[in-house]
Design an enzyme around this catalytic site. Structure first.
Site, mmCIF file in Angstrom:
data_model
loop_
_atom_site.group_PDB
_atom_site.id
_atom_site.type_symbol
_atom_site.label_atom_id
_atom_site.label_comp_id
_atom_site.label_asym_id
_atom_site.label_seq_id
_atom_site.Cartn_x
_atom_site.Cartn_y
_atom_site.Cartn_z
ATOM 1 N N ASP A 1 -5.058 -18.080 4.317
ATOM 2 C CA ASP A 1 -4.964 -18.484 5.711
ATOM 3 C C ASP A 1 -4.141 -19.764 5.799
ATOM 4 O OD1 ASP A 1 -5.638 -18.276 8.482
ATOM 5 O OD2 ASP A 1 -7.001 -19.948 8.184
ATOM 6 N N PHE B 1 -7.682 -33.518 29.333
ATOM 7 C CA PHE B 1 -6.984 -32.226 29.247
ATOM 8 C C PHE B 1 -7.901 -31.121 29.763
ATOM 9 C CE2 PHE B 1 -6.198 -28.226 27.069
ATOM 10 C CZ PHE B 1 -4.830 -28.067 27.203
#
Length: 676
Positions: free
Chosen positions: A301, A371
């Protein structure tokens, strides 16, 4: 001190178990040593008969041979017992964590009752609060808590476990340090991960691997061949008028069959699993360790394995008419309240590159704008300006709504950053675009060199990522992997693994999520992260207790070391037979066939001395090689042909030379002691 005491306990227990393993029901499981075991019994009978018949000289010779035959068997048992002892010591420490606990089982009405952990069953829901120990394996279904997993992993740093995602799995025997969680139990008592660990680390329960079975068959085949060869010597001796005692024939058989590797084979396999456990990787089967040594393809990964896992600010690219310092100042202001790794890296970059320090914002009447997924931007409002940072699309819309223009050079910079595998973050002050922050997923230091080593070993490395093709290609090139799979889905991973397996390759991969479970189950070596989901841990055949995806590279190295150790000691064992042949055959027949005296190159004192010296060396070499079997042959990333050459040079030639020297030294000592 504690470690030394534990080592002494392991060795003491191994000595006791070496005698317990003399049980014929245990001995027959190792065919080579079973032959030695039977030979020791036969020679013991012959020694007793010789003494009873008044033949003292023959009796003492038989007794000396018999003692060393028993030592040979005991040393082989001792080697296996030492390897098993390490696993049992680790299992004992794990058992301390598996004790009867009090659990808060939640009832249907929402209240809870205190019950023993042995009464908890699969599907039950328990409440675990700060200071409580998690009673059984399970999945967090509500809440979030800091958990001490040192009882399982050995690591003192606590980890966060929360409901949902890939960090919801908890292990029985670990302790909640803060907050609370509700856990749905996924195992019954006696079936927990800790129980499985205890069973698996006890080397005696280890099943033989296919490669080990094949080698055992080879050793049995060689034993049968030498058995026939030795048996047929008696007719030749009768025909030539040479008297060869049964004891001498047994000694010859024991010295010619591959007793060295036969005595160490089990220890090598158990020690391989022990070395993995020493790296905090639990192998669910011996075959998994061995398969790791034969891996051709590694699937890794990207995030957290090849890269650090967090995007970091690496450059400020200003718009026309704006200085880099002005951009850095605005970017730092907009990031002061941003506690994400990306936000902190922007503050640090501005400080290190432009000397900007974090400021006291009280007089600026600052209001931080967090955010959100809807706005895809964050920032700060101060007394005379509004500063925002966000994605190119979000900032383009933001500036447009305020009546500003989005500069072409900023758009071009964003596209270039994206093509290089980075993430562009646009900064604007009111309606003016100031420039772009270049965020980059940093490739780990030294990882390219590791991949280069794997390439030398003939292993193909493939990066798996959910990034788009352009980003994936850029990071793959920088990391030095051989190939990559972008926009990876569970189906795509599975398809790739099957494709390589159809080509006759062995595939290894890491994973921690439920979506990784199919691929982990399909891979020949599937390393699941302990922090991952229950589905991932059940699908893999190894569990990394540290949840470090880069451990897969170490797993492959340990697997190769296991195979190299077995191959090296097999080479040494077979090479040993040459020297023993030159020691015993001339001693048996030189008196009848004078030309055979040429083969007596060691010039041993007498036939009896030659036979006894060879048998003693045969026993001592097993115990001398136990440390090598436990530690493993030094691993080097070489190709198969170079490894073969190295084995033949070191262990082949060494296996011939060492016995000549050893047998001669023993012969001289026997003469000096008056035993020959």
């Amino acid at each position: 001190m504690k470690r030394d005491r534990q080592q002494q306990e392991i060795l003491g227990e191994a000595v006791r178990n070496a005698f317990l393993k003399l049980d014929p029901r245990i001995q027959w499981k190792n065919p080579v040593m079973f032959i030695v075991f039977l030979g020791a019994i036969l020679v013991a009978v012959l020694a007793v008969r010789a003494f009873m018949a008044g033949n003292t000289q023959e009796g003492w010779f038989d007794l000396h041979i018999d003692l060393w035959l028993w030592f040979t068997v005991l040393f082989a048992n001792f080697a296996e017992a030492v390897a098993e002892g390490r696993g049992k010591a680790q299992a004992e420490s794990l058992r301390k964590a598996r004790k009867s606990l009090q659990a808060k089982k939640i009832k249907a009405d929402g209240s809870f009752e205190i019950v023993g952990s042995e009464a908890i069953r699969k599907g039950d829901i328990v409440l675990v609060e700060a200071g409580d120990t998690i009673p059984n394996d399970g999945e967090v279904i509500e809440g979030m808590a800091s958990v001490d997993e040192s009882a399982v992993t050995g690591e003192s740093a606590p980890v966060i476990r929360e409901s949902g995602g890939d960090k919801s799995s908890v292990t029985g025997g670990t302790k909640v340090l803060s907050d609370w969680i509700k856990v749905r139990v996924t195992t019954n008592p006696g079936e927990t991960f800790l129980d499985r660990m205890i069973g698996l680390v006890e080397g005696a329960k280890r099943q033989k691997t296919p490669n080990e079975i094949a080698l055992t068959l080879l050793l049995v085949g060689l034993t049968i061949i030498f058995l026939f060869a030795v048996v047929t010597l008696e007719p030749f001796a009768i025909y030539s008028g040479t008297v060869i005692s049964v004891t001498a024939l047994v000694a010859l058989l024991v010295c010619l069959i591959p007793t060295t590797i036969g005595g160490l084979l089990s220890a090598i396999g158990i020690a391989g699993m022990d070395r993995l456990l020493g790296r905090n990787v639990l192998a669910m089967s011996g075959r998994a360790v061995e398969a790791a040594g034969d891996v051709n393809v590694l699937l890794l990964d990207k995030t957290g394995t090849i890269t650090l896992g967090n995007r970091m600010a690496t450059e400020f690219i200003p718009a026309a008419g704006i200085t880099a310092g002005e951009l850095a100042d605005a970017a730092q202001l907009a990031s002061l309240a941003d506690e994400t790794p990306e936000g902190r890296s922007i503050v640090v970059l501005a400080k290190e590159k432009y000397g900007l320090r974090e400021r006291d914002l009280t007089h600026l009447q600052a209001e931080f704008i967090p955010f959100t997924a809807q706005t895809r931007m964050s920032g700060i409002d101060i007394v005379d300006a509004r500063i925002r940072k966000g994605s190119m699309e979000a900032m383009q819309n933001y500036v447009s709504e305020l009546g500003g223009a989005f500069p072409a050079e900023v758009r071009s910079a964003c596209e270039n950053i994206a093509h290089q595998g980075g993430t562009p973050l646009v900064v604007a002050k009111d309606k003016q675009v100031l420039g772009v922050i270049y965020l980059k997923d940093i490739v780990k230091g030294g990882i390219k060199e590791r991949f280069s080593e794997l390439r030398k070993m003939g292993i193909k490395t493939i990066m798996i990522t959910g990034d788009n093709q352009l980003t994936a290609a850029a990071i793959a090139a920088e990391a030095g992997v051989d190939d990559f799979l972008a926009e990876a889905t569970p189906e795509a991973k599975l398809k790739m693994i099957r494709s390589y397996q159809q080509q006759g390759m062995l595939v290894a991969m890491t994973g921690d999520g439920t979506n990784d479970a199919p691929a982990l189950a399909q891979a020949d070596v599937g390393v699941a992260m302990n922090s991952g989901t229950q589905a991932a841990k059940e699908a893999g055949n190894m569990v990394d207790l540290d949840s470090n995806p880069t451990k897969l590279i170490e797993v492959v190295e340990i697997g190769k070391q296991l195979l190299m150790t077995r191959g090296s000691l097999t080479t040494f064992s077979i090479a040993n037979d040459i020297a023993k042949y030159f020691a015993i055959i001339p001693a048996l027949f030189a008196a009848t066939y004078a030309p055979l005296e040429v083969l007596n190159i060691m010039q041993l004192h007498s036939p009896q001395s030659a036979i006894l010296s060879a048998v003693i060396f045969n026993a001592l070499i097993i115990i001398a090689l136990i440390p090598l079997a436990m530690k493993g042959v030094a691993y080097k990333p070489l190709g198969a042909s170079k490894i073969l050459q190295r084995n033949l040079l070191i262990y082949g030639v060494g296996g011939i030379i060492v016995p000549f020297i050893g047998i001669k030294i023993i012969d001289v000592l026997l003469v000096a002691l008056g035993l020959a």
